[in-house]
Write a protein that holds these residues in place. Structure first.
Motif, mmCIF file in Angstrom:
data_model
loop_
_atom_site.group_PDB
_atom_site.id
_atom_site.type_symbol
_atom_site.label_atom_id
_atom_site.label_comp_id
_atom_site.label_asym_id
_atom_site.label_seq_id
_atom_site.Cartn_x
_atom_site.Cartn_y
_atom_site.Cartn_z
ATOM 1 N N LYS A 1 -11.449 -5.024 -11.343
ATOM 2 C CA LYS A 1 -11.436 -3.758 -12.081
ATOM 3 C C LYS A 1 -10.303 -3.723 -13.105
ATOM 4 O O LYS A 1 -10.477 -3.218 -14.216
ATOM 5 N N TRP B 1 -8.725 5.738 -5.834
ATOM 6 C CA TRP B 1 -9.817 4.787 -5.583
ATOM 7 C C TRP B 1 -9.372 3.716 -4.596
ATOM 8 O O TRP B 1 -10.136 3.305 -3.715
ATOM 9 N N TYR B 2 -8.143 3.292 -4.696
ATOM 10 C CA TYR B 2 -7.607 2.278 -3.778
ATOM 11 C C TYR B 2 -7.697 2.753 -2.333
ATOM 12 O O TYR B 2 -7.862 1.945 -1.419
ATOM 13 N N SER C 1 0.819 -1.216 0.000
ATOM 14 C CA SER C 1 0.000 0.000 0.000
ATOM 15 C C SER C 1 0.851 1.263 0.000
ATOM 16 O O SER C 1 0.492 2.262 -0.631
ATOM 17 N N ASP D 1 -8.243 2.500 5.137
ATOM 18 C CA ASP D 1 -9.021 1.432 4.508
ATOM 19 C C ASP D 1 -8.668 1.378 3.029
ATOM 20 O O ASP D 1 -8.677 2.405 2.345
ATOM 21 N N THR D 2 -8.372 0.195 2.542
ATOM 22 C CA THR D 2 -7.997 0.032 1.143
ATOM 23 C C THR D 2 -8.827 -1.064 0.497
ATOM 24 O O THR D 2 -9.503 -1.851 1.181
ATOM 25 N N LEU D 3 -8.769 -1.123 -0.825
ATOM 26 C CA LEU D 3 -9.516 -2.132 -1.565
ATOM 27 C C LEU D 3 -8.937 -3.521 -1.327
ATOM 28 O O LEU D 3 -7.743 -3.676 -1.068
ATOM 29 N N SER D 4 -9.794 -4.526 -1.463
ATOM 30 C CA SER D 4 -9.289 -5.892 -1.431
ATOM 31 C C SER D 4 -8.587 -6.204 -2.744
ATOM 32 O O SER D 4 -8.853 -5.574 -3.786
ATOM 33 N N GLU D 5 -7.692 -7.167 -2.708
ATOM 34 C CA GLU D 5 -6.975 -7.554 -3.918
ATOM 35 C C GLU D 5 -7.946 -8.078 -4.976
ATOM 36 O O GLU D 5 -7.787 -7.810 -6.167
ATOM 37 N N GLU E 1 -15.273 5.174 -7.530
ATOM 38 C CA GLU E 1 -14.863 4.211 -8.547
ATOM 39 C C GLU E 1 -14.549 4.891 -9.872
ATOM 40 O O GLU E 1 -15.283 5.762 -10.325
ATOM 41 N N THR F 1 -11.091 -7.211 -5.463
ATOM 42 C CA THR F 1 -11.806 -6.080 -6.067
ATOM 43 C C THR F 1 -10.937 -5.387 -7.101
ATOM 44 O O THR F 1 -11.393 -5.023 -8.191
ATOM 45 N N LEU F 2 -9.676 -5.207 -6.758
ATOM 46 C CA LEU F 2 -8.741 -4.556 -7.676
ATOM 47 C C LEU F 2 -8.519 -5.413 -8.922
ATOM 48 O O LEU F 2 -8.468 -4.896 -10.045
#
Length: 261
Positions: free
Chosen positions: A203, A151-152, A76, A193-197, A157, A199-200
């Protein structure tokens, strides 16, 4: 069919009819196109979902694209460093000296090791005048890189239709989704707080498909929505895909990101 027959037509009226009968019909509906993807042996559920999104929006990627990649999310703090490297470049060219002293901005870059997350040509930005008009016009593409990175960390989005970001959106990112100028990025990242792998990855795969459709359109194929500019809007898709793929390319420099389609 020879060149002369194309130019003057066949003397035998039956031959054009026979040729037409032998030409396979291309799929016309989204459902027909989707069926082609379902028949691919290496197809995945994730790709099928993204193809549906593409088709609904008017994009048509090829069904021969690979679906499995060796993707690994980078730390991150590195994602934050690239985002803040863009922040520094933008502020250097967009914020006048009397609003933000060069020394303070350069200290922010040095203290957070941000040049390590810039291409050599990007590093040269800090050797240009802060009011360089040509450099200002070129920096807009960095906005598109910034959106997926922000977004991360919680920004909205990224849009998939190729519309360029507004100045107001970039201001939101710089103010609310980047490290303060007197801060350390390692501290700023802690507790974010970050996106899950997963979810990434979803996208990134979507923009991989969009990028493929864009590249096909740049070669003259009808693979993008009506009114979509393959070069202008397509450039936006390219830049956003760059960030998404880079985030999942641990150990790879920004300029070495694999953007093949």
């Amino acid at each position: 069919m020879s060149f002369f027959k194309k130019l003057f037509g066949s003397k035998d009226p039956k031959k054009p009819q026979q040729a037409a009968q032998q030409t396979p019909q291309k799929p016309q509906t989204k459902e027909e196109v989707l069926e082609l993807f379902k028949k691919v042996p290496w197809m995945t559920d994730l790709r099928l979902e993204n193809v549906k999104l593409c088709l609904d929006a008017g994009f048509r990627p090829t069904n021969s694209l690979p679906t499995e990649f060796d993707r690994k999310l980078r730390p991150s703090v590195e994602i934050a460093q690239r985002l803040n490297a863009i922040k520094a470049m933008v502020l250097w060219l967009m914020m006048p000296e009397d609003k933000l002293e060069s020394e303070k901005l350069l200290n922010f870059v040095e203290n957070n090791d941000l040049k390590r997350f810039m291409e050599p040509s990007e590093q040269e930005i800090f050797n240009t005048a802060r009011d360089d008009e040509e450099a200002r016009n070129a920096i807009g593409w960095k906005f598109e890189n910034a959106w997926p990175l922000a977004w991360y960390f919680g920004y909205k989005e990224p849009d998939m239709m190729g519309q360029m970001m507004t100045g107001e959106q970039m201001q939101e990112i710089l103010v609310d989704f980047t490290c303060p100028m007197d801060g350390k990025i390692e501290d700023w990242v802690n507790g974010k707080d970050t996106l899950s792998e997963d979810t990434l990855k979803q996208k990134e795969d979507l923009f991989y498909c969009l990028h493929n459709a864009v590249r096909s359109a740049q070669f003259g194929r009808e693979t993008v929505p009506a009114g979509f500019d393959p070069m202008g809007n397509g450039g936006v898709i390219h830049e956003r895909r760059h960030s998404l793929t880079w985030m999942l390319s641990d150990g790879t420099k920004w300029e070495d990101t694999d953007l093949s389609t």
